[in-house]
Design an enzyme around this catalytic site. Structure first.
Site, PDB file in Angstrom:
ATOM      1  N   LYS A   1      -5.193  29.241   5.749  1.00 28.64           N
ATOM      2  CA  LYS A   1      -5.110  27.911   5.427  1.00 28.64           C
ATOM      3  C   LYS A   1      -4.956  27.506   4.218  1.00 28.64           C
ATOM      4  O   LYS A   1      -4.281  26.426   3.839  1.00 28.64           O
ATOM      5  CB  LYS A   1      -6.122  26.992   6.492  1.00 28.64           C
ATOM      6  CG  LYS A   1      -5.807  27.137   7.845  1.00 28.64           C
ATOM      7  CD  LYS A   1      -4.847  26.337   8.247  1.00 28.64           C
ATOM      8  CE  LYS A   1      -4.849  26.172   9.724  1.00 28.64           C
ATOM      9  NZ  LYS A   1      -3.767  25.153  10.489  1.00 28.64           N
TER      10      LYS A   1
ATOM     11  N   SER B   1      -5.383  36.054  11.075  1.00 23.68           N
ATOM     12  CA  SER B   1      -5.175  34.566  10.349  1.00 23.68           C
ATOM     13  C   SER B   1      -6.456  34.037   9.883  1.00 23.68           C
ATOM     14  O   SER B   1      -6.551  33.159   9.267  1.00 23.68           O
ATOM     15  CB  SER B   1      -4.717  33.729  11.380  1.00 23.68           C
ATOM     16  OG  SER B   1      -5.573  33.582  12.512  1.00 23.68           O
TER      17      SER B   1
END
Length: 520
Positions: free
Chosen positions: A67, A321
């Site tokens: 992110k 992720s």
């Protein structure tokens, strides 16, 4: 977590061609703050699955998530005036930390709105990065509405977690690195999907450079917003979503990500929570790292895809992720991973209530590793046993065990896929013993090896009726058992002689106040 359900018009111009998207991706200044994460081989998993598996390690970023890339790229697009007014983001997880770190590096005042139910560890992480955390509401939607109100009131720029072209371009640098790091042909790339920003950016880049690479989106089966949008032809809002894979628990796919994905994603694979837990363990076994549920989502999808397509000899890459895992979730993950990988079967078995019956039952199981035994005396004629058995042969072995038990005359129910049994019943097997029957209760520890439980029962369970038994294999070197035996005063000497022959550590707990209160 869920992102705002209404999209604020993005002040950054949306690229209108593939060339413009590539320019935005290639010029994204993410490496001012983000790392070029490695693309690592997964040898154990590759051998087991007969494919070459590559792990894109976004869990190694400074905030343990990809992110940061999109958040920082979006912050860099702000004008001097916008930076002076500050920014606001709504997030209870990885996006919050990415915005907080990026804003600190650029000298921008940041407010992160989080639900009041956000774990303190995440609030502290945001504050440690220099942002101001504002807790509001009990749900994400309530926090999002408050964040929008702050943006409107204070003139702050809202940094959206995925429905923004600069964010999408920043996330796409994951694909740029992946192709540069891999030698030779990549057959498929598996990408987790929440709001869709990462998958959209990666799909644009991968399909632009090599349209033959399959882009496979992976979603939780209880939060499959992309799959729902593809079926409907437009983004749709899911009424209910599951929260276990919290990093991808989004009710509605972003509008811009959907426009980019609808003609670029080749497949959508959905997986359940148990499959995600099994994938977390797979990552640990190859890397000795622990990723969060969203971090293992793509790997879980890849495993399902390989099985359903009988794929062999492929070059497959998955994006890990993120790694913002709460420590207190590890016990749940460990327990459910056994089910997700079909390494454990759970049965409810009715056996006769008599001395030696428990031993006879265990002999039917044989030298298979028992993962759990829960039993409490209830009736004079029969007993109910909740048993977990470790599997090596998956569903076929599970069926064979049940057939073996039923052919021996035991009524056997398979609870392996029963959610209530897995989450609750296993902890509720109990109650007071029979009135007027003398019990002696003991704790035992014995080495975790095949046959240890059978030896235990052969030594103690043939003469004295076992009226309570609780055992759970926790992966430690020693198994821990709580057991009660119906022992008359005149047989105490024989019983204690059997205890001495056992060779295991034990301690009597008959007078333990907790047992007295809850088990009588």
């Amino acid at each position: 977590m869920n992102a705002p359900t209404t999209t604020v018009p993005a002040p950054v111009a949306v690229p209108t061609s593939t060339a413009e998207w590539l320019r935005a991706i290639l010029t994204a200044p993410v490496y001012d703050i983000a790392k070029r994460t490695p693309l690592e081989a997964a040898p154990r998993l590759s051998k087991r699955l007969n494919n070459t598996i590559w792990l894109k390690r976004e869990d190694l970023q400074p905030v343990f998530s990809f992110k940061l890339r999109g958040a920082y790229n979006r912050l860099c697009q702000l004008s001097t005036e916008e930076r002076a007014r500050g920014v606001v983001a709504v997030s209870a997880g990885n996006h919050a930390q990415g915005v907080a770190l990026g804003a600190r590096e650029l000298g921008i005042d940041a407010v992160i709105v989080m639900p009041a139910t956000t774990p303190q560890i995440k609030v502290s992480a945001v504050e440690a990065l220099g942002a101001r955390a504002v807790l509001h509401g009990d749900s994400y939607d309530e926090a999002a509405a408050h964040g929008y109100a702050i943006a409107e009131r204070d003139g702050r720029s809202l940094i959206h977690p995925y429905d923004d072209p600069a964010v999408i371009a920043g996330q796409a640098t994951v694909a740029m690195e992946l192709l540069a790091q891999h030698r030779g042909k990549v057959d498929a790339v598996f990408v987790p999907v929440g709001g869709g920003g990462l998958c959209a950016g990666m799909a644009v880049y991968l399909k632009s450079l090599d349209p033959s690479i399959r882009v496979i989106a992976v979603e939780p089966n209880d939060a499959a917003c992309l799959d729902a949008a593809i079926r409907a032809g437009a983004p749709v809002r899911l009424e209910q979503i599951g929260l276990f894979v919290d990093g991808c628990a989004v009710r509605q796919i972003g509008r811009l990500p959907f426009e980019l994905l609808r003609d670029r994603v080749d497949e959508v694979v959905t997986v359940d929570s148990d499959q995600v837990c099994a994938a977390i363990r797979d990552v640990f076994e190859d890397t000795r790292s622990i990723v969060e549920p969203a971090g293992a989502l793509a790997l879980a999808g890849m495993k399902r895809w390989i099985t359903e397509n009988a794929a062999e000899g492929r070059e497959l890459a998955v994006v890990l992720s993120g790694a913002n895992m709460n420590f207190d979730r590890l016990g749940h993950v460990t327990e459910r991973a056994e089910i997700g990988e079909q390494h454990e079967a759970l049965f409810g078995v009715t056996i006769p209530e008599r001395a030696g019956a428990f031993l006879d039952f265990c002999r039917r199981i044989g030298r298979r590793a028992v993962t759990e035994f829960n039993y409490r005396y209830q009736r004079a004629d029969q007993a109910q046993v909740y048993v977990g058995i470790k599997l090596k042969g998956g569903a076929a072995e599970r069926m064979a065990i049940r057939q073996t038990l039923e052919s021996a005359g035991y009524h056997t129910a398979d609870y392996t896929e029963n959610e209530v049994a897995r989450l609750h019943v296993r902890h509720l097997v109990g109650g007071p013993g029979a009135v007027g029957v003398r019990e002696r209760c003991f704790r035992f520890e014995f080495p975790e090896r095949p046959g240890a439980l059978l030896h235990f029962l052969e030594t103690l369970g043939s003469e004295h009726n076992i009226s309570l038994f609780h055992y759970r294999n926790h992966g430690a070197a020693y198994g821990r058992v709580l057991a009660a035996f119906q022992v008359s005063p005149d047989s105490d000497v024989r019983f204690e002689a059997a205890l001495s022959r056992l060779g295991f550590w034990y301690r009597e707990e008959t007078d333990n106040p907790a047992l007295q209160q809850f088990l009588g």
